[in-house]
Every structure is written in C-alpha cells, then in structure tokens.
Design an enzyme around this catalytic site. Structure first.
Site, PDB file in Angstrom:
ATOM      1  N   GLU A  64      31.170  11.064  24.264  1.00  0.00           N
ATOM      2  CA  GLU A  64      30.498  11.323  25.531  1.00  0.00           C
ATOM      3  C   GLU A  64      29.507  12.478  25.424  1.00  0.00           C
ATOM      4  O   GLU A  64      29.754  13.467  24.752  1.00  0.00           O
ATOM      5  CB  GLU A  64      31.503  11.686  26.631  1.00  0.00           C
ATOM      6  CG  GLU A  64      32.743  10.831  26.698  1.00  0.00           C
ATOM      7  CD  GLU A  64      32.490   9.351  27.003  1.00  0.00           C
ATOM      8  OE1 GLU A  64      31.366   9.000  27.398  1.00  0.00           O
ATOM      9  OE2 GLU A  64      33.429   8.562  26.826  1.00  0.00           O
TER      10      GLU A  64
ATOM     11  N   GLU B 201      34.178  -0.107  35.281  1.00  0.00           N
ATOM     12  CA  GLU B 201      34.951   0.585  34.245  1.00  0.00           C
ATOM     13  C   GLU B 201      35.447   1.890  34.819  1.00  0.00           C
ATOM     14  O   GLU B 201      34.670   2.650  35.400  1.00  0.00           O
ATOM     15  CB  GLU B 201      34.053   0.981  33.067  1.00  0.00           C
ATOM     16  CG  GLU B 201      33.578  -0.110  32.187  1.00  0.00           C
ATOM     17  CD  GLU B 201      32.587   0.457  31.146  1.00  0.00           C
ATOM     18  OE1 GLU B 201      32.639   1.669  30.848  1.00  0.00           O
ATOM     19  OE2 GLU B 201      31.755  -0.312  30.679  1.00  0.00           O
TER      20      GLU B 201
END
Lengths: 285, 435
Positions: free
Chosen positions: A65, A54
């Site tokens: 995140e 990814e």
C-alpha cells in the site's frame, strides 16, 4: 485448467462483472475510522453503483500500500479493528454488490488457533463474502488457500503486474477465479493523475484470456475509468480516491457517505462512457 | 560430489522445513526469480569467476580473513577456553560487509543499475553504502526516524560514502518499517534496482544468498580453531536478531553434531508481551515467537493472536526486529540450534566486561553473546548469592567460539545513557560519565 474449459456457472463475482459491464469495483478499509462508519460507507457505495465492494481487513505491515491506504489501515487499527469485528460487520451487511475481503496472508493464517487458512475461509463464507484478494500471496504459495476457497465456493483473485509475463502469466491466468486484478503500474496503491502506458500493455497481454479483467492501482477519476474501459478492461478498481474522501471527512464533521456515493456515481458514469467510446483526449504530460 | 553439487542439492528448495517461501507481491516475483537464477549461476557455480572476484575483494577491500583470538582473561574468568571471532575487525566494523559487498557485486553481474537497502542500527546501511561506493553504484538507504536519531554517526558515514538516506516515519520508525518502505521502493523500481536485504530474512532466495555470503565467518573460524586449539569447539555462540551473523557463524558447523550452537536473542526488558498495546519489550523471536508470514517468508514472529506484528524492543537497535530468518526457525525446531536470551542489563554488562577485560569494545548486538557467557558460566559476584547455573552451562563445554559480530563505537552514546540509568556490576565508576 485453461480459460476455455472453465465453463461452470459464473461465480457471484463474475456474474456481477458480466451483468453490470463495465463494472465499478470499490475498496475501503474496514474500521476506518470505525466499523459503524464502514457499514454506512459500504451502503453508500452500493447505492452509488459499485458493482463489487472490497473491504480491507487491516494488517500492521501493509507492504503493497501507498501512503493513503497505509494511513487508513493505521486509523482502523487504532480504532481497535479485529478480524472478529470485521466478520460481524460483514454478517450485518446486505448489499446488492458482492463483497470481497482484501488482506495480507498472515491475517488469514492466524485466524484459527493454529496457523491454518481454513478457519478464515470458513468464516468468510459464513459471513457471505464472495472472494479474497491477498496482495502478498503469489500463485507459487497459493495452493492451500485456493483449495480452501474452492471448497467453500469463494473466488481467490490474483493480481497481474506489469512485470508478469510469459510462463508466469500462463500460470496465474490458469488459476484465476472471479477476475484478474490488473495492476496498472509498478509500485504501491495510490491515486494518480493519469493512466499509465503499462495499463494498455497489460490489457493487450491479457486479451486472449476469457476472464474478466479489472484495472486498479492509481485510478481516481471518471475520465480514467473511461480510458481504461475503452482500452479493454471489464472493470475499474478504485481505492485510494475513496479512502481520501473518508480521510478528509475525518478532519471535518460532515458524514462522508454522501460524497462516497457521488464519487461512485462519477466513476461508474466514466466507466460507462468508456464502454461507449466517449473518452476525453488524455492530458499531455 | 563437488561443493557446488552438494550445495545445489541441499538448496534446491525455497523452504527450510516448513519455513521460508516467497510471500511477496506479484510485481516482485519476476525479480525474485531472476535473483534465484543469478544465485545459482554466480554464487553456487562461480560463473564468470564471480566468487573469485568476491573473495578477492573481501580480502583486499574488506580485510579478510579476520582473526580468531584466544581471550585470555575471559578464559580465566569462565574456566574454559574462550576464542573470539573478530568480525569487528572487518572493514566498516561489523560482519555486515560480507553480505553487502556480495550482493552489490551480484547486482552488478545481474546488470542492475541501482542499489536500495534498509537499515536498523545503520550497520547494514553503512556496509551497503561502502560497497556501493567501492563498486560505483548509486545507493539509497531507508532508515527509521527513531534509528536515525539513535545512530547518528552511521547516518553521517552513509552520506560520506555518497548514499542517500531516506527517513521512514511510519509506526515505531525502526527496522520493520524501514523494510516495508524498501519493499515499496523495490515494487516501483524493480526492473533496474536490486534490493540488498541485510539479514537472512525475506523471500527465497534471500535467506540463502545472505547466509552463503556470511558463511565465511564460520568457514574461517572452523579452520582457525582446529589450527589453534587442535580440535573442533564444543560450542559456537552468536547473537541473533534477523540472524545473519548467527547463520554466518553456524553454517559450517551445522553438520558437526558435536558442536552446540547457541543463538543469543535480545530479552530486552522482559520476555512478556502486552497484546493489547501490541508491544513485545524484547526481540526474542526464536525463544517466544509463533509461526507466521512477514516480509516474504514463513518464520517465527512476535505477533498478536490476530496476526498483527508486535513492536519489538532491544537496547541494541540491530537486534530490534519482530521476525527472524526462516532457516534459524527451522534449526531451532529440529533442535540443532539452542535459542537463549539475555536481557538489556546482561548485554550492557557484557559490553563493559569485554571492553575492560580484553580491550575490545563490542557492538551492543555482540554484547548479548558475551552477556550470555556470564549468565551461563560466570562466577558468583563478590558478596552476592551464587547465580543459578544456566541449564546450558554444560553444553557450552570447554572450548567455546564467540562471534564478536561488530565493534561498539557506534553504541557509545547509548551505552553511556543506559549505563547511567542502571546499577551494572561490570560498568566502570559512574564519575567517568560526568561531563
């Protein structure tokens, strides 16, 4: 469409997971610290045994995140990483592992001249990407992107959270392509020292679905990989632990590529141990 | 049709035209849907007498209704009837309590055990901290380090009410980053925690929840102006950042087609953007923004061509945001709401003028609405060339309601500092500022 009727040929991503079971899925942020470095790092992960890679396309507001990947995204944005530069990098990459892009929905919408998902998906397909993961796009809002991905043969990977149950789980699992991204715990991305109970619960809830399941959020060591695979996962997703290596080398001057390759080997070995039932006793908290 | 039936029909969708929606991580979707359910039951249907309790607490704890006051000297200056909706007199000194108390109470009804919120200027944070103390709920507030430094008194107020204040250091360390961090907390603690979002932004149903709690502003003003002036106003003017005081003031007037609705944005120092640096020296999202997705909703945004969100600017921390509520984006596109903007200087002049002419020190946010009155309808200043009449001069009409969304005590330091740097026509003599 239910899992059983989904009998067409496997996508690149599904094939990569099934043929290399249990799979190692690695994440790094493109452009951290530069796109040239990213090219080298991706090749190192590919050599180290990552079965899917990814690449994060950096967005200024990464709400899913934790601190590690936020910092990586900031480094990539400071280095001037753009979607154009990102796709040019992917054009050049020749890896054995299929590549996915992970980014936020606004980056996909804004790629063309009008807000529209299609230009991004077309360009992604042209660059040879196999799938897309969008952490701020729940199934309810995914129709336009899923249609575009279907038209171009890309997988749209959905996240299954510890809070995803009942009807929502049904809905998501009926739309999954590639693999189900099983979020190991509530919260944001980031390396953790243990494997959470939520992981085991989620894998149990997903047992009945015939879709590859990969677990991410907090996986950082070979032993975690072993434990997660033993619990029934088809793959493990590792991001922050790899980004940490890149960040550490940013400080010094030795290249990160060798360490990334070694880390990938450790994680892949761990996953394989899990498949053989060779799992260390989990540490007591 | 009953009010709740009509509301339900109007509110049955998660979107306002093409804006709105629910662009949030999967982990938050169940909580967002739980809130949809609670909104319908408690807010729209008054289940368990929720709305009765809310209104009672807003009266006894909050001080509602707030007055609608004829501003005599402004009326004279602008040669029309100017009425001020005095949200600055609400407990806490701003309209923010309407929403904060509503949502903290809703969280209680939902069985949540912990409150989190973001804050920019600190007004939403202080209102949430007050509401949480009043309703005995633990509360944590996320606030950008830059905002903490420019709004210290509000930080102390939150602490006095027992809230934790968590500084956020990412990016420009203002409202946008505080929202990001609050969403990250919520994604971790979602099962027991309610996120009291401070404006009509975020995923559905937040824009509607916040609007409905704020709509009391316009509901009262609409009745009061008819009592006092005998008719509906020609226009309603409110400042717009995220847009909660704006939609609060406008909502009841939206069906009244004769009433013009003017949303005054922060023009900052310039309406231009510096794409290379990712900077927009303004917060005029409705006037200059483009469509995109931020913080859970499709709306107008200050963004680069690639889709990166710009760092916005305003002298007023409470307007300093690169997004805006999706409902306002929709009402601007349909032509129902007119977006206008005034720059930092106009806002500061508006601040000084209301302070001196009416004895009301307004928040810097609200000062934008007052600055706009001057820009649109002000007389030519002595010895200077007449200003070009704003194109909206006629539309303001003879009877204007201006929402004074908050009081300006919190802004005194900023105003002193910013006034010293400038030559402002409405500011008092500079000697006043010598220490």
């Amino acid at each position: 469409m239910s899992g059983e009727t989904n009998a067409q040929t496997d996508s690149d991503i599904e094939a990569a997971i099934r043929e290399n079971h249990p799979a190692l899925i690695s994440y790094i942020t493109a452009g951290d610290p530069s796109l040239e470095d990213t090219k080298e790092y991706v090749e190192a992960l590919d050599r180290g045994g990552a079965d899917l890679i990814e690449l994060g396309l950096p967005f200024s507001e990464p709400i899913a995140e934790g601190p590690t990947i936020q910092a990586a995204i900031n480094r990539a944005l400071d280095a001037g990483t753009t979607p154009q530069g990102f796709f040019e990098l992917v054009d050049e990459l020749e890896t054995e592992a299929p590549l996915l892009v992970m980014t936020y929905y606004n980056m996909i919408l804004q790629y063309g001249s009008e807000p529209d998902v299609r230009p991004f998906v077309e360009r992604a397909a042209e660059a040879g990407l196999s799938g897309i993961i969008v952490p701020d796009l729940p199934a309810e809002e995914a129709d336009p992107l899923r249609d575009a991905c279907d038209d171009h043969g890309l997988d749209l990977v959905f996240i299954v959270a510890p809070t995803t149950e009942g009807e929502r789980l049904e809905t998501i699992m009926s739309q999954v392509s590639g693999f189900a991204y099983v979020q190991a715990r509530l919260g944001t991305t980031g390396a953790r020292a243990d494997v959470s109970n939520a992981t085991h619960d989620s894998l149990t809830r997903l047992e009945e679905y015939d879709v590859p399941k990969a677990v991410g959020f907090g996986v950082s060591e070979g032993d975690h990989a072993a434990e997660i695979v033993e619990a029934g996962a088809d793959g493990v997703i590792v991001g922050s632990a790899l980004v940490d290596i890149i960040a550490e080398h940013e400080e010094g001057d030795a290249p990160a590529a060798d360490d990334l390759e070694a880390k990938a080997r450790e994680l892949k070995r761990g996953a394989l141990r899990g498949a053989e039932g060779d799992v260390p006793e989990p540490e007591q908290p | 049709m009953s009010e709740s039936q009509r509301n339900r029909e109007r509110d049955s969708e998660a979107t306002f035209g093409e804006y709105g929606g629910q662009y949030v991580p999967e982990a938050l979707m169940p909580a967002v849907q739980e809130l949809e359910d609670a909104y319908e039951r408690y807010v729209l249907e008054n289940e368990d007498g929720f709305m009765d309790e809310f209104r009672e607490r807003m009266r006894d704890f909050g001080g509602r209704p707030t007055p609608l006051q004829r501003a005599d000297r402004l009326s004279e200056r602008y040669d029309r009837e100017i009425y001020l909706k005095r949200e600055d007199l609400l407990h806490g000194g701003a309209h923010k309590l309407n929403n904060a108390l509503g949502q903290v109470l809703l969280a209680k009804y939902m069985g949540k055990e912990r409150i989190i919120a973001e804050t920019g200027a600190g007004q939403h944070g202080t209102a949430t901290a007050m509401a949480a103390a009043h309703l005995d709920m633990p509360c944590e507030i996320y606030m950008g380090r830059t905002d903490i430094n420019r709004q210290r008194p509000n930080v102390y107020r939150m602490r006095m009410n027992g809230a934790e204040v968590n500084p956020v250091d990412a990016g420009s360390a203002t409202l946008k980053e505080a929202i990001n961090e609050t969403m990250r907390d919520w994604a971790t603690t979602v099962e027991r925690t309610h996120y009291v979002i401070g404006s009509i932004v975020g995923p559905h149903p937040f824009p509607k929840v916040v609007r409905d709690f704020q709509a009391v502003i316009g509901r009262e003003a609409r009745e009061q102006i008819q009592e006092q002036a005998g008719r509906l106003p020609d226009s309603v003017v409110a400042c717009a950042g995220g847009g909660s005081n704006t939609m609060g003031a406008f909502h009841e007037f939206v069906p009244d087609e004769s009433v013009a609705l003017h949303a005054v944005e922060a023009g900052g120092s310039s309406l231009d953007i510096d794409e290379k640096k990712g900077l927009a020296p303004n917060s005029a999202t409705l006037s200059t923004g483009t469509d995109g997705v931020l913080h859970g909703a499709m709306t107008k945004l200050l963004q680069s061509g690639d889709g990166q969100i710009m760092e916005s600017h305003s002298v007023s921390a409470g307007l300093d945001y690169a997004g805006v509520g999706p409902e306002l984006s929709h009402l601007v596109d349909t032509g129902r709401v007119t977006p206008v903007s005034v720059d930092d200087d106009d806002a500061l002049n508006g601040f000084h003028r209301l302070s001196r002419l009416e004895g009301i020190i307004p928040a810097l946010e609200s000062s934008h609405a007052l600055g706009y009155l001057e820009r649109a309808a002000g007389p030519a200043a002595d010895g200077r060339a007449a200003k070009p009449r704003d194109e909206n001069y006629e539309e303001l009409g003879d009877l204007v309601v201006v929402n004074v969304s908050g009081r300006g005590d919190k802004d005194l330091e900023t105003v002193l500092e910013e006034t010293e740097k400038r030559d402002l026509e409405a500011a008092p003599e500079v000697e006043v500022f010598d220490s």
